[in-house]
Enzyme design. Sequence first.
Site, PDB file in Angstrom:
ATOM      1  N   HIS A 305       1.201  -1.598   0.099  1.00  0.00           N
ATOM      2  CA  HIS A 305      -0.363   0.217   0.219  1.00  0.00           C
ATOM      3  C   HIS A 305       0.239   1.247  -0.387  1.00  0.00           C
ATOM      4  CE1 HIS A 305      -1.612   2.996   1.852  1.00  0.00           C
ATOM      5  NE2 HIS A 305      -2.946   3.169   1.587  1.00  0.00           N
ATOM      6  N   ASN A 306       0.402   2.289  -0.873  1.00  0.00           N
ATOM      7  CA  ASN A 306       1.412   3.647  -0.402  1.00  0.00           C
ATOM      8  C   ASN A 306       2.980   3.355  -1.190  1.00  0.00           C
ATOM      9  OD1 ASN A 306      -1.025   4.776  -0.872  1.00  0.00           O
ATOM     10  ND2 ASN A 306      -0.483   5.715   1.214  1.00  0.00           N
ATOM     11  N   GLU A 335       1.120  -0.195  -5.611  1.00  0.00           N
ATOM     12  CA  GLU A 335       0.381   1.384  -6.368  1.00  0.00           C
ATOM     13  C   GLU A 335       1.389   2.037  -6.012  1.00  0.00           C
ATOM     14  OE1 GLU A 335      -3.145   3.444  -3.594  1.00  0.00           O
ATOM     15  OE2 GLU A 335      -1.823   2.577  -2.251  1.00  0.00           O
ATOM     16  N   ASP A 337      -0.296   6.223  -6.941  1.00  0.00           N
ATOM     17  CA  ASP A 337      -1.403   7.142  -6.716  1.00  0.00           C
ATOM     18  C   ASP A 337      -0.626   8.576  -7.913  1.00  0.00           C
ATOM     19  OD1 ASP A 337      -3.201   8.459  -5.246  1.00  0.00           O
ATOM     20  OD2 ASP A 337      -2.135   8.634  -3.225  1.00  0.00           O
ATOM     21  N   HIS A 350       1.672  11.281  -2.088  1.00  0.00           N
ATOM     22  CA  HIS A 350       0.828  11.479  -1.057  1.00  0.00           C
ATOM     23  C   HIS A 350      -0.794  12.461  -1.375  1.00  0.00           C
ATOM     24  CE1 HIS A 350      -2.065   8.937   1.383  1.00  0.00           C
ATOM     25  NE2 HIS A 350      -2.311   9.561   2.379  1.00  0.00           N
ATOM     26  N   GLU A 402      -4.005   4.271  -8.348  1.00  0.00           N
ATOM     27  CA  GLU A 402      -4.970   5.747  -8.212  1.00  0.00           C
ATOM     28  C   GLU A 402      -5.125   6.864  -8.736  1.00  0.00           C
ATOM     29  OE1 GLU A 402      -5.288   7.844  -4.167  1.00  0.00           O
ATOM     30  OE2 GLU A 402      -5.684   5.145  -3.475  1.00  0.00           O
TER      31      GLU A 402
END
Length: 768
Positions: A305-306, A335, A337, A350, A402
């Site tokens: 994640h991230n 991931e 973003d 982020h 994302e």
Amino acid sequence: KASNRKPDWAGGDSDLQFLLLGGKLVKVRSKSWKHGRYFKLEEDCQTFSHESKKAFKQNHTFSIDDIESVRKGRHSEGLKKYTDASVEDLCFSIIFKGRKKNLDLMAESPEDVNKWVSSLEKIINNMHNLSNQKKSEHWIFSCIRKADKNGDNMMTLKEVKHFLRQINVEVDDSYAADLFKKCDTSNSDTLEGEEIKQFYEMLTRREEIDIIYGKYAQTEGQMSDRDLLNFLLNEQREQATAEDAHRLIEKYEVDKTAKQNNCMTKDGFLMYLQQDDGCILNPAHRSVYQDMNQPLNHYYISSSHNTYLMADQLKGPSSTEAYIKALMKSCRCVELDCWDGANGEPVIYHGHTLTSKVLFKDVIKAIKDYAFKVREIFTDFGCFTLPMLETTSQYPVILSLENHCTVEQQKLMARHLVFFLGDALVKKPLGDTMPTNFPSPEALKGKFLIKGKRLNKLDSIFTNNNVIEDGTVSEEDEAAECKENSQKEKPKKSNIKLDKELSDIVIYCKSVHFNSFEHARENQAFYEMSSFKESKAFNLAETSATAFMHHNMDKLSRIYPAGSRTDSSNYNPVPMWNVGCQIVALNFQTNSKEMHLNQGRFLMNGFCGYILKPEFQRNLSSQFNPNALTEGSWLKKKIFHVMVISAQQLPKINKEKQKSIVDPLVKVEIHGVQADNASKETHHIENNGFNPMWNKKFQFDISVPELALVRFLLEDHDTASQNDFIGQYCLPLTSVQNGYRHVPVLNKRGDNISSASLFVHLMLLDAP
């Protein structure tokens, strides 16, 4: 000179001699800070040093054991930023384990770069391939060297006391003096040469090994091949044959005469117990052994994640290095973003925080370079060194997008993905007809899958109904629910414009909103998957466990941490695996118990990032519920007997305090279905991290062994505050070998502490 002892493979090696001689390299820190420094390998062949130009400051040193990899070229962010592309073949980087900054360097010629890189890789791999016994010796002799304050290769009684504190054992003055007197055969009030060797042998004697060996060594004080077979059958509970006993003697016996007589000495026996064959982890599980031809959704998939973050979620740095570290640990779902960046180039960070930004295209390049990395390593076979190839997992990598970008920058994202990933990017379903199920990891070897939004159904590719312009899709997936709205109020549903080029490369992992299991069963195609925030996933696992498991039998599910975890902490992944969730995404950058469990779950099957789920999580007729166990194929009741015997050479926790010694205890934990979860611990041993002994027996009742993980946790007991972490090791219960076994000890980052180990006796038996 025992205190300057070199490894056995050190003599006459040209690469090693090159490093020992050393040479000048340019250290790069910024565009303006580029300074020449002299780098060399120290005489112990374990420590690297380079000069410091600051007055009164000692040379900078680091251990070979701290190096994760050596990379040729301008692959680090520092070298890309601070050097010109024209010096590509003059650059290389030393990458360290954990969060220590890279060492970016430049040599005078490409030939020098090749020599430095190949020599460093060779010594790193030679150190890695040393036996545990040899690593133990290196560690002890490095401590002797530190204790030898005046560097005269002799040890006084005062230096012996200092040495004992270095190796994490507190002894009273009379014991230290007695040990010293026994070894000082020359009566010179110093230990040197053979006396230091005798001191080492007295110190490292393993009483528990003496007892086990003595019980089975029934042939003139040695263990014959028949004695060894008896040990393998009765203690280790292996399906062993006489050929297996001969193989172990041939492999581990160090005495030539004993080997010729088909016997194993105590040294050979200890060597066997400390190597792969005597390790707790089943050697057969160190390589890929599971069926890799099942549909993709039938596997747990190691997921991050991230991934771009190196630290916390608010102001930590974003980096391509974070992706490389995750991929090299066989993470198979990362991931990205994505946000609009300057100069029309999309960036990854982020959103709406102070975390730094990294270019989308740089991340894709790094992923392409390291997802299926193949590199040459050197393996030492004693009398010769053989170059071999080592790879990270070859099984598919999922890029979870994302997407917060405008259509213009989405177009660039799509083009970067197609250009950099090339034929490895899955751009259409495998085969010539519309699939009804996922392809297997085997069929997708070396491939990249994109997870994201798609404008239309996948079957439009085969029905010529694919003429669609850029359109809008709902953004009510995880991006809106978690990342931008960690506050209490519910987010408003919104739409985003989606570029057709980007939409078209989403094939097997189309993101859709989750309504209910019934809605998904009736309306979603197999390739349409949902992401669940932590709280929702745990609620569903608690209240609708069987339905959740059935949902995961023909679809993929991704779980991600709550937005409130701004410190990049993690949730417990075990309940999610218990209901068959595949993509259980964790913050890989955080050293935590949860990451230890994740490392343990994916330790087997060659650490390839894919673990085949148990049959009862793949069979549609299964009514398995991890919260309320009923009769079924999952119920295979076992009794797990554990005896924690001893530990060896545990690291000091407070290295700043010379007199600080650990008071170790061991916790044995079971993590699985609710009924199996348990934890038991030994008493603590006062002031002994060198060779503490517990001989403590535990028993665990196990109902669903296929979902159980066992974790050994070593802590430094503290009466006034929380115990300090020393080390741990976690693995699936089904990968545990019975009998007397050594357990590796890993640090918080999950790296092996090469000198340390735990010694246990284990027995997993059918319950009556």
